[in-house]
Structures are given as structure tokens and as C-alpha cells.
Scaffold this motif. Structure first.
Motif, PDB file in Angstrom:
ATOM      1  N   PRO A 138      46.750  38.633  56.405  1.00 23.61           N
ATOM      2  CA  PRO A 138      46.307  39.873  55.744  1.00 23.61           C
ATOM      3  C   PRO A 138      45.185  39.620  54.744  1.00 23.61           C
ATOM      4  O   PRO A 138      45.207  38.634  54.008  1.00 23.61           O
ATOM      5  N   GLN A 139      44.234  40.515  54.718  1.00 25.03           N
ATOM      6  CA  GLN A 139      43.119  40.405  53.782  1.00 25.03           C
ATOM      7  C   GLN A 139      43.376  41.188  52.504  1.00 25.03           C
ATOM      8  O   GLN A 139      42.832  40.854  51.463  1.00 25.03           O
ATOM      9  N   ASP A 140      44.211  42.219  52.577  1.00 25.11           N
ATOM     10  CA  ASP A 140      44.589  42.969  51.381  1.00 25.11           C
ATOM     11  C   ASP A 140      45.423  42.049  50.493  1.00 25.11           C
ATOM     12  O   ASP A 140      46.369  41.422  50.961  1.00 25.11           O
ATOM     13  N   PRO A 141      45.096  41.935  49.207  1.00 21.66           N
ATOM     14  CA  PRO A 141      45.805  40.977  48.362  1.00 21.66           C
ATOM     15  C   PRO A 141      47.306  41.234  48.235  1.00 21.66           C
ATOM     16  O   PRO A 141      48.092  40.290  48.166  1.00 21.66           O
ATOM     17  N   PHE A 142      47.733  42.489  48.243  1.00 22.27           N
ATOM     18  CA  PHE A 142      49.166  42.771  48.117  1.00 22.27           C
ATOM     19  C   PHE A 142      49.912  42.429  49.408  1.00 22.27           C
ATOM     20  O   PHE A 142      51.036  41.916  49.368  1.00 22.27           O
ATOM     21  N   LEU A 143      49.293  42.678  50.541  1.00 22.02           N
ATOM     22  CA  LEU A 143      49.899  42.271  51.818  1.00 22.02           C
ATOM     23  C   LEU A 143      49.890  40.754  51.945  1.00 22.02           C
ATOM     24  O   LEU A 143      50.841  40.158  52.454  1.00 22.02           O
ATOM     25  N   LEU A 144      48.814  40.132  51.479  1.00 29.18           N
ATOM     26  CA  LEU A 144      48.727  38.671  51.490  1.00 29.18           C
ATOM     27  C   LEU A 144      49.839  38.066  50.647  1.00 29.18           C
ATOM     28  O   LEU A 144      50.474  37.093  51.051  1.00 29.18           O
TER      29      LEU A 144
ATOM     30  N   TYR B 209      53.058  38.242  52.590  1.00 29.46           N
ATOM     31  CA  TYR B 209      52.986  37.314  53.719  1.00 29.46           C
ATOM     32  C   TYR B 209      53.176  35.869  53.261  1.00 29.46           C
ATOM     33  O   TYR B 209      53.989  35.126  53.815  1.00 29.46           O
TER      34      TYR B 209
ATOM     35  N   LYS C 102      42.355  34.725  45.614  1.00 29.53           N
ATOM     36  CA  LYS C 102      42.604  36.117  45.986  1.00 29.53           C
ATOM     37  C   LYS C 102      43.848  36.652  45.279  1.00 29.53           C
ATOM     38  O   LYS C 102      43.856  37.782  44.784  1.00 29.53           O
TER      39      LYS C 102
ATOM     40  N   ILE D 209      45.050  39.634  41.520  1.00 34.59           N
ATOM     41  CA  ILE D 209      46.073  40.646  41.250  1.00 34.59           C
ATOM     42  C   ILE D 209      47.134  40.064  40.300  1.00 34.59           C
ATOM     43  O   ILE D 209      48.289  40.488  40.295  1.00 34.59           O
TER      44      ILE D 209
END
Length: 60
Positions: free
Chosen positions: A6-12, A15, A44, A48
Motif C-alpha cells: 500500500p502507498q497510503d501511509p495508514f494502509l501501509l 500492512y 513514510k 504520520i
């Protein structure tokens, strides 16, 4: 970074913490196994306000 993660930081975050919890004993081993740039992942997630905690083997 690897385009298969995932590229979205919250999804990353979700994961990476799942992988660390269930499959890898350290961030270094996870990055080596998944061909990830440790510095890029860490940067990344620091964006956040998360940092890797080796004692819990999670980003917190």
C-alpha cells in the motif's frame, strides 16, 4: 518502495504491522524478505508520527 504494498501511509501502517506481528521477527528481516527499502518505509510512516519499536516489533 515496492509497488505491491500500500502507498497510503495508514494502509501501509496496517500492512507492515500485520507482517511484523505474524511473519517476521524484525523490520530488517521483513524488508529483506519483501524487497522493501527500510528507509523509505520508515520515512513514510514517520510522516504520520509512527516510529519502529524493536521491543514490540511494531510501528507505534
Amino acid at each position: 518502495m515496492n509497488e505491491n504494498i500500500p502507498q497510503d501511509p495508514f494502509l501501509l501502517l496496517s500492512y507492515v504491522n500485520l507482517k511484523l506481528r505474524d511473519y517476521y521477527p524484525s523490520l530488517d528481516e521483513m524488508c529483506a524478505a519483501l524487497n522493501l527499502d527500510k528507509a523509505a518505509v520508515t520515512k513514510k510512516l514517520s510522516g504520520i508520527d509512527y516510529a519502529y519499536d524493536p521491543d514490540s516489533n511494531q510501528f507505534v
